[in-house]
Design an enzyme around this catalytic site. Sequence first.
Site, PDB file in Angstrom:
ATOM      1  N   SER A 148       0.924  -1.291   0.010  1.00 43.22           N
ATOM      2  CA  SER A 148       0.069  -0.024  -0.058  1.00 43.22           C
ATOM      3  C   SER A 148       0.955   1.257   0.025  1.00 43.22           C
ATOM      4  O   SER A 148       2.048   1.198   0.254  1.00 43.22           O
ATOM      5  CB  SER A 148      -0.878  -0.010   1.272  1.00 43.22           C
ATOM      6  OG  SER A 148      -1.335   1.110   1.344  1.00 43.22           O
ATOM      7  N   TYR A 161      -2.530  -0.889  10.416  1.00 43.43           N
ATOM      8  CA  TYR A 161      -2.518  -1.143   8.578  1.00 43.43           C
ATOM      9  C   TYR A 161      -1.094  -0.791   8.300  1.00 43.43           C
ATOM     10  O   TYR A 161      -0.497  -1.321   7.681  1.00 43.43           O
ATOM     11  CB  TYR A 161      -3.695  -0.362   8.287  1.00 43.43           C
ATOM     12  CG  TYR A 161      -3.620  -0.374   6.775  1.00 43.43           C
ATOM     13  CD1 TYR A 161      -4.315  -1.858   6.148  1.00 43.43           C
ATOM     14  CD2 TYR A 161      -3.358   0.418   5.823  1.00 43.43           C
ATOM     15  CE1 TYR A 161      -4.176  -2.076   4.681  1.00 43.43           C
ATOM     16  CE2 TYR A 161      -3.536   0.278   4.500  1.00 43.43           C
ATOM     17  CZ  TYR A 161      -3.683  -0.973   3.999  1.00 43.43           C
ATOM     18  OH  TYR A 161      -4.054  -1.239   2.584  1.00 43.43           O
TER      19      TYR A 161
END
Length: 255
Positions: A148, A161
């Site tokens: 990401s 995350y």
Amino acid sequence: MGLERFSLESRVALVTGASRGIGEAIAVAMADAGASVVALARSEEDLEATVERIEADGGDAIACTADVTESAHVEAAFDRAEEAFGSVDVLVNNAGTNPYFGAAEDLDIDTWEHIMNVNATGAFRCAREFARRIDERDGNGSLVNVASVGGVVGLSHQVPYTASKHALVGMTRTLAIEWAPDIRVNALAPGYVKTAFTKGVRENESIHEDLLDEIPQDRFADPEEIAGAAVYLASDAASYATGEVHVVDGGYAAH
């Protein structure tokens, strides 16, 4: 260099988290490039839709239900892939979760451990099994870890995350060194994409507008825009790329 360098003909690709969003788009794109696809996720119903899309376009695919947090499930998935198509040439670690948005001090450890187990440890379980089987047949492989933009920058209120995705980037770079030349290991770092993951953000007008102000291309990506980069990294067109983090974020991380 001809376009045949981007072909995945005669390759077998296993894509985790393939039931929706980026994973579904990657599975379809791999098939479009000629690969036989093993679409893996926890939900069989959603996987069938992915397989149907691939088969409707003349591709070969099977659905495989498995949980990447269970080593036995991962081993069984590779067994199933080999029974259906032969040894896996391309692994795309896309399965992920992000159930927490809030202050770090309010985060409970169970949530932290769950996110790390899926996003980082689950990816490693799959990568380890892939490497063990590649080694047995002394073949070349390509591993694409879907990280990401949160694996290269910080994202406020998303500490578990971003920690998990930074871990995935670190794992990518280390495995690229350790597993060369038999396996190329690269990471794909998408920015904000139109998926179920970002639905809440996109439906909150204030947050959405603030994010768009930080994205030079002034929009979220379609999943298919991420999938093309995954096909490139899996293909011979990227034969000298390993240990790379390929950011596809509309310029978000360029600030």
